[in-house]
Design a protein around this motif. Structure first.
Motif, short mmCIF file in Angstrom:
data_model
loop_
_atom_site.label_atom_id
_atom_site.label_comp_id
_atom_site.label_asym_id
_atom_site.label_seq_id
_atom_site.Cartn_x
_atom_site.Cartn_y
_atom_site.Cartn_z
N ASN A 80 26.54 -1.40 0.46
CA ASN A 80 25.40 -1.55 -0.44
C ASN A 80 24.80 -0.19 -0.81
OD1 ASN A 80 25.69 -4.32 -0.40
ND2 ASN A 80 24.20 -4.59 1.26
N ALA A 81 24.80 0.72 0.13
CA ALA A 81 24.20 2.04 -0.13
C ALA A 81 24.96 2.80 -1.22
CB ALA A 81 24.14 2.85 1.15
N LYS A 82 26.27 2.57 -1.28
CA LYS A 82 27.09 3.25 -2.28
C LYS A 82 27.37 2.39 -3.50
CE LYS A 82 29.49 6.23 1.04
NZ LYS A 82 30.80 6.67 1.56
N ASN A 83 26.83 1.17 -3.49
CA ASN A 83 27.11 0.23 -4.60
C ASN A 83 28.61 0.12 -4.82
OD1 ASN A 83 24.42 -0.49 -5.21
ND2 ASN A 83 24.16 1.46 -6.28
N ALA A 84 29.33 -0.10 -3.75
CA ALA A 84 30.79 -0.12 -3.82
C ALA A 84 31.35 -1.29 -3.04
CB ALA A 84 31.35 1.19 -3.29
N VAL A 85 32.49 -1.74 -3.49
CA VAL A 85 33.25 -2.80 -2.82
C VAL A 85 34.67 -2.30 -2.64
CG1 VAL A 85 34.13 -5.15 -3.03
CG2 VAL A 85 31.81 -4.64 -3.76
N TYR A 86 35.28 -2.69 -1.56
CA TYR A 86 36.62 -2.22 -1.24
C TYR A 86 37.56 -3.39 -0.98
CZ TYR A 86 33.64 1.80 -0.42
OH TYR A 86 32.70 2.79 -0.56
N LEU A 87 38.84 -3.13 -1.18
CA LEU A 87 39.86 -4.11 -0.83
C LEU A 87 40.94 -3.38 -0.05
CD1 LEU A 87 40.70 -7.12 -1.19
CD2 LEU A 87 42.17 -6.34 -3.06
N GLN A 88 40.98 -3.62 1.25
CA GLN A 88 42.03 -3.06 2.08
C GLN A 88 43.21 -4.01 2.06
OE1 GLN A 88 42.17 -0.07 3.83
NE2 GLN A 88 44.30 -0.65 4.20
N GLN A 122 55.66 1.13 -0.89
CA GLN A 122 56.80 0.33 -0.45
C GLN A 122 56.31 -0.95 0.23
OE1 GLN A 122 59.28 2.90 2.00
NE2 GLN A 122 60.58 3.36 0.24
N ALA A 123 57.15 -1.95 0.21
CA ALA A 123 56.83 -3.20 0.90
C ALA A 123 56.52 -2.92 2.36
CB ALA A 123 57.99 -4.18 0.78
N GLY A 124 55.47 -3.57 2.85
CA GLY A 124 55.01 -3.35 4.21
C GLY A 124 53.94 -2.29 4.33
N GLY A 125 53.72 -1.56 3.25
CA GLY A 125 52.72 -0.49 3.26
C GLY A 125 51.32 -0.99 2.99
N SER A 126 50.40 -0.04 2.86
CA SER A 126 48.99 -0.35 2.67
C SER A 126 48.40 0.45 1.52
CB SER A 126 48.19 -0.03 3.95
OG SER A 126 48.64 -0.81 5.04
N LEU A 127 47.37 -0.11 0.93
CA LEU A 127 46.57 0.57 -0.08
C LEU A 127 45.13 0.13 0.08
CD1 LEU A 127 48.55 0.38 -3.46
CD2 LEU A 127 48.00 2.45 -2.19
N PHE A 147 44.72 -8.96 3.54
CA PHE A 147 43.74 -8.21 2.75
C PHE A 147 42.35 -8.41 3.35
CE2 PHE A 147 46.03 -8.33 -1.67
CZ PHE A 147 47.17 -7.84 -1.08
N THR A 148 41.52 -7.38 3.22
CA THR A 148 40.14 -7.46 3.68
C THR A 148 39.21 -6.89 2.61
OG1 THR A 148 40.83 -7.20 5.99
CG2 THR A 148 38.50 -6.83 5.47
N ILE A 149 38.23 -7.67 2.21
CA ILE A 149 37.22 -7.20 1.26
C ILE A 149 35.99 -6.78 2.05
CG2 ILE A 149 36.25 -9.51 0.87
CD1 ILE A 149 35.79 -8.67 -2.07
#
Length: 116
Positions: A73-81, A13-18, A67-69
């Motif tokens: 490095n240890a997990k070879n992963a990138v995230y987008l909050q 829903q609008a206002g929420g997070s993923l 948003f925050t990227i």
């Protein structure tokens, strides 16, 4: 060939997070940068955020302060909050690895739908 796989999309829903995740088969520290892009129906793919190997970040004006990227490095992963989501954030979100000057690797995308 570097494999890129996104996950974490869904309906909110609008206002929420993923929180979106992007896993790669290569060492992300070796890539010039990693980025999140999105494409809404009928629109061109657009930049959302990027993060370089030294941790510098860049955001589209439309997502700044929401948003925050980040990277692991240890997990070879990138995230987008993604916080304070809006209906206009609805799109397929893609992760890209800038493997070299001549090569990009893209994931298959993950759908984010924000209901009003």
């Amino acid at each position: 060939q570097v494999q890129v796989v996104e996950s974490g999309g869904g309906l909110v829903q609008a206002g929420g997070s993923l929180r979106l995740s992007c896993a790669t088969s290569g060492s992300i520290f070796s890539f010039a940068y990693m980025g999140w892009y999105r494409q809404a129906p009928g629109k061109q793919r657009e930049l959302v955020a990027t993060i370089t190997r030294d941790g510098s970040t860049n955001y589209a004006d439309s997502v700044k302060d929401r948003f925050t990227i980040s990277r692991d490095n240890a997990k070879n992963a990138v995230y987008l909050q993604m916080n304070s989501l809006k209906p206009e954030d609805t799109a397929v979100y893609y992760c890209k690895a800038k493997v070299s000057v001549w090569s990009d690797s893209w994931g298959q995308g993950t759908q984010v739908t924000v209901s009003s």
